[in-house]
Design a protein around this motif. Structure first.
Motif, mmCIF file in Angstrom:
data_model
loop_
_atom_site.group_PDB
_atom_site.id
_atom_site.type_symbol
_atom_site.label_atom_id
_atom_site.label_comp_id
_atom_site.label_asym_id
_atom_site.label_seq_id
_atom_site.Cartn_x
_atom_site.Cartn_y
_atom_site.Cartn_z
ATOM 1 N N PRO A 212 34.953 33.126 29.852
ATOM 2 C CA PRO A 212 36.278 32.636 29.459
ATOM 3 C C PRO A 212 37.458 33.204 30.239
ATOM 4 O O PRO A 212 38.466 32.532 30.389
ATOM 5 C CB PRO A 212 36.367 33.039 27.982
ATOM 6 C CG PRO A 212 35.453 34.214 27.853
ATOM 7 C CD PRO A 212 34.325 33.963 28.808
ATOM 8 N N LEU A 214 39.785 35.374 29.386
ATOM 9 C CA LEU A 214 40.980 35.270 28.544
ATOM 10 C C LEU A 214 42.151 36.068 29.105
ATOM 11 O O LEU A 214 43.316 35.754 28.845
ATOM 12 C CB LEU A 214 40.655 35.770 27.131
ATOM 13 C CG LEU A 214 39.623 34.954 26.341
ATOM 14 C CD1 LEU A 214 39.186 35.715 25.098
ATOM 15 C CD2 LEU A 214 40.198 33.601 25.957
ATOM 16 N N HIS A 244 43.406 28.071 25.204
ATOM 17 C CA HIS A 244 42.331 28.859 25.801
ATOM 18 C C HIS A 244 41.636 29.711 24.736
ATOM 19 O O HIS A 244 40.400 29.740 24.628
ATOM 20 C CB HIS A 244 42.938 29.746 26.890
ATOM 21 C CG HIS A 244 41.925 30.363 27.803
ATOM 22 N ND1 HIS A 244 42.276 31.181 28.846
ATOM 23 C CD2 HIS A 244 40.576 30.309 27.822
ATOM 24 C CE1 HIS A 244 41.192 31.586 29.472
ATOM 25 N NE2 HIS A 244 40.143 31.081 28.867
ATOM 26 N N LYS A 245 42.431 30.384 23.926
ATOM 27 C CA LYS A 245 41.877 31.240 22.878
ATOM 28 C C LYS A 245 41.128 30.416 21.829
ATOM 29 O O LYS A 245 40.055 30.806 21.363
ATOM 30 C CB LYS A 245 42.998 32.041 22.212
ATOM 31 C CG LYS A 245 43.645 33.081 23.118
ATOM 32 C CD LYS A 245 44.773 33.808 22.391
ATOM 33 C CE LYS A 245 45.430 34.857 23.287
ATOM 34 N NZ LYS A 245 46.547 35.550 22.594
ATOM 35 N N PHE A 248 37.774 29.263 23.079
ATOM 36 C CA PHE A 248 36.831 30.387 23.078
ATOM 37 C C PHE A 248 36.259 30.600 21.682
ATOM 38 O O PHE A 248 35.045 30.787 21.509
ATOM 39 C CB PHE A 248 37.533 31.661 23.555
ATOM 40 C CG PHE A 248 36.720 32.909 23.353
ATOM 41 C CD1 PHE A 248 36.856 33.670 22.199
ATOM 42 C CD2 PHE A 248 35.794 33.318 24.302
ATOM 43 C CE1 PHE A 248 36.098 34.809 21.996
ATOM 44 C CE2 PHE A 248 35.023 34.458 24.111
ATOM 45 C CZ PHE A 248 35.183 35.208 22.947
ATOM 46 N N THR A 249 37.133 30.581 20.679
ATOM 47 C CA THR A 249 36.684 30.790 19.300
ATOM 48 C C THR A 249 35.692 29.718 18.877
ATOM 49 O O THR A 249 34.663 30.010 18.252
ATOM 50 C CB THR A 249 37.891 30.789 18.343
ATOM 51 O OG1 THR A 249 38.809 31.812 18.742
ATOM 52 C CG2 THR A 249 37.448 31.042 16.911
ATOM 53 N N TYR A 252 32.352 30.350 20.630
ATOM 54 C CA TYR A 252 31.651 31.508 20.060
ATOM 55 C C TYR A 252 31.003 31.146 18.728
ATOM 56 O O TYR A 252 29.840 31.481 18.476
ATOM 57 C CB TYR A 252 32.633 32.663 19.874
ATOM 58 C CG TYR A 252 32.048 33.865 19.173
ATOM 59 C CD1 TYR A 252 32.507 34.269 17.914
ATOM 60 C CD2 TYR A 252 31.026 34.602 19.758
ATOM 61 C CE1 TYR A 252 31.971 35.366 17.269
ATOM 62 C CE2 TYR A 252 30.476 35.704 19.122
ATOM 63 C CZ TYR A 252 30.949 36.082 17.878
ATOM 64 O OH TYR A 252 30.404 37.168 17.246
ATOM 65 N N ILE A 258 28.094 33.632 25.990
ATOM 66 C CA ILE A 258 29.364 34.016 26.593
ATOM 67 C C ILE A 258 29.184 35.301 27.387
ATOM 68 O O ILE A 258 28.668 36.292 26.874
ATOM 69 C CB ILE A 258 30.453 34.207 25.519
ATOM 70 C CG1 ILE A 258 30.701 32.875 24.795
ATOM 71 C CG2 ILE A 258 31.737 34.738 26.131
ATOM 72 C CD1 ILE A 258 31.695 32.975 23.656
ATOM 73 N N MET A 279 38.649 39.191 23.416
ATOM 74 C CA MET A 279 37.515 38.504 22.805
ATOM 75 C C MET A 279 37.433 38.809 21.311
ATOM 76 O O MET A 279 37.224 37.909 20.483
ATOM 77 C CB MET A 279 36.212 38.920 23.490
ATOM 78 C CG MET A 279 36.005 38.359 24.889
ATOM 79 S SD MET A 279 34.440 38.964 25.590
ATOM 80 C CE MET A 279 34.293 37.926 27.039
ATOM 81 N N CYS A 282 39.929 37.120 19.220
ATOM 82 C CA CYS A 282 39.631 35.699 19.023
ATOM 83 C C CYS A 282 38.423 35.473 18.110
ATOM 84 O O CYS A 282 37.945 34.340 17.995
ATOM 85 C CB CYS A 282 39.394 35.025 20.369
ATOM 86 S SG CYS A 282 40.874 34.904 21.392
#
Length: 351
Positions: A212, A214, A244-245, A248-249, A252, A258, A279, A282
């Motif tokens: 990712p 981040l 973006h965040k 990612f969440t 996940y 990841i 990470m 998030c």
């Protein structure tokens, strides 16, 4: 010879294979079915193929079996909420469809007759499924002489349609890359897709991982002046940072593999472990963040002797004063890292 269904079927599939080969060589400028249909017509006209080769093959039965599942599948490709968010594209597509159908039905009817016009509009709007359905209906009505019309329409529409589609897709891509189209709006569409999409990404056969980075957009905003970042990069980071965040969440939670990565060059070297803190913010657990930076990252890079403290593995490890499972942020501070060992050799020891 042609009375054998398997021989007739193989001959037709051979034409399709030839069409696919030519399509690949021409980079899809020459559609697969155009080559196959032309070959079919030529071989039929010169007497190589019998006129009823399609009936002799197993294709009609196969087509009858596949029409139902294909229609159901095509009807589930896009959810209503995605169509709703892209309502302008839907309106444009429907307007073009209605306009083209009206034009064809009007002009072709004036030039020939209505049955000829009607037999050609199906593939124009519905592709191969419409072609199969149209041909089946024409056969039932005893209008087999018109079957060639939808076949030719389907085969030749790519000659005009593909270049036009390519032109507009390239134009859209240029507008997107130059920032003339809002990246935030584009990214939001992908966030509405089901988490199952991300599960597909981690399919064992594809070996796909999400890295990712981040920290990249965060660092752009923090060090934009110092690093001389372009204004377009700054604006883009502001637009996508929350998206973006969120993506990612979602990934996940969906179980995507990841791996921690740096996108090095965007931020100062030596600060990459801040990625773990982001990470965790998030929604990732501290242990999973550590695994993403060690075991999973090694797997992503194809290493089989890194990422674990285990017999037979390279002795790369660190020791910290505080437990990172209690506060993952300790890993971003050099003072908190007391021991650094690389390949079994201790390079730092301030215990």
């Amino acid at each position: 010879m042609w009375q054998e269904p398997i021989i007739a079927t193989v001959a037709i599939f051979a034409l399709l294979a030839l069409g696919e080969y030519i399509s690949v060589l021409s980079r899809a400028r020459i559609p697969t079915l155009m080559t196959a249909m032309l070959g079919f017509l030529i071989f039929t006209w010169i007497g190589v193929f019998p006129e009823d080769i399609l009936d002799l093959s197993t294709l009609p039965s196969l087509g009858a079996l596949l029409i139902g599942p294909l229609i159901v599948h095509m009807g589930t490709l896009m959810r209503f909420d995605i169509l709703k968010s892209q309502w302008k594209a839907v309106v444009i597509a429907l307007s073009g469809l209605i306009g083209s159908l009206t034009l064809v039905l009007t002009l072709v009817t004036l030039m020939f007759d209505f049955p000829t016009a009607a037999s050609g509009v199906g593939p124009l709007s519905g592709g191969v499924l419409a072609l199969l359905i149209t041909n089946e209906r024409l056969t039932e009505l005893g209008m087999t002489s018109l079957i060639v019309v939808p076949v030719l329409v389907y085969a030749f529409q790519g000659i005009v349609g593909m270049p036009i589609s390519t032109f507009f897709m390239k134009r859209y891509g240029h507008l997107f890359m130059t920032g003339q189209i809002n990246a935030k709006d584009t990214a939001k569409v992908s966030l509405k897709e089901e988490p199952v999409k991300y599960k597909f990404m981690q399919n064992e056969r594809t070996g796909t991982y999400l890295v990712p980075t981040l920290l990249a957009p965060v660092s752009v905003l923090e060090f934009s002046d110092e690093l001389g970042m372009a204004q377009t990069s700054i604006d883009k980071s502001k637009e996508v940072i929350e998206i973006h965040k969120e993506s990612f969440t979602r990934a996940y939670k969906a179980g995507v593999k990841i791996a921690m990565g740096t996108d090095a060059g965007v931020f100062k070297h030596g600060t990459n472990l801040r990625e773990l803190e982001l990470m965790v913010e998030c929604g990732m657990t501290p242990m999973d963040a550590i695994l993403a930076s060690t075991q999973t990252a090694a797997e992503c890079m194809g290493y089989t002797d890194l990422g674990l403290i285990k017999e037979g593995y390279v002795a790369d490890f660190i020791l910290t004063k505080e437990n990172p499972l209690d506060d993952i942020g300790v890993l971003k501070t050099n003072e908190e890292i007391k021991v650094v060992a690389k390949e079994g050799n201790v390079f730092k020891n301030i215990m």
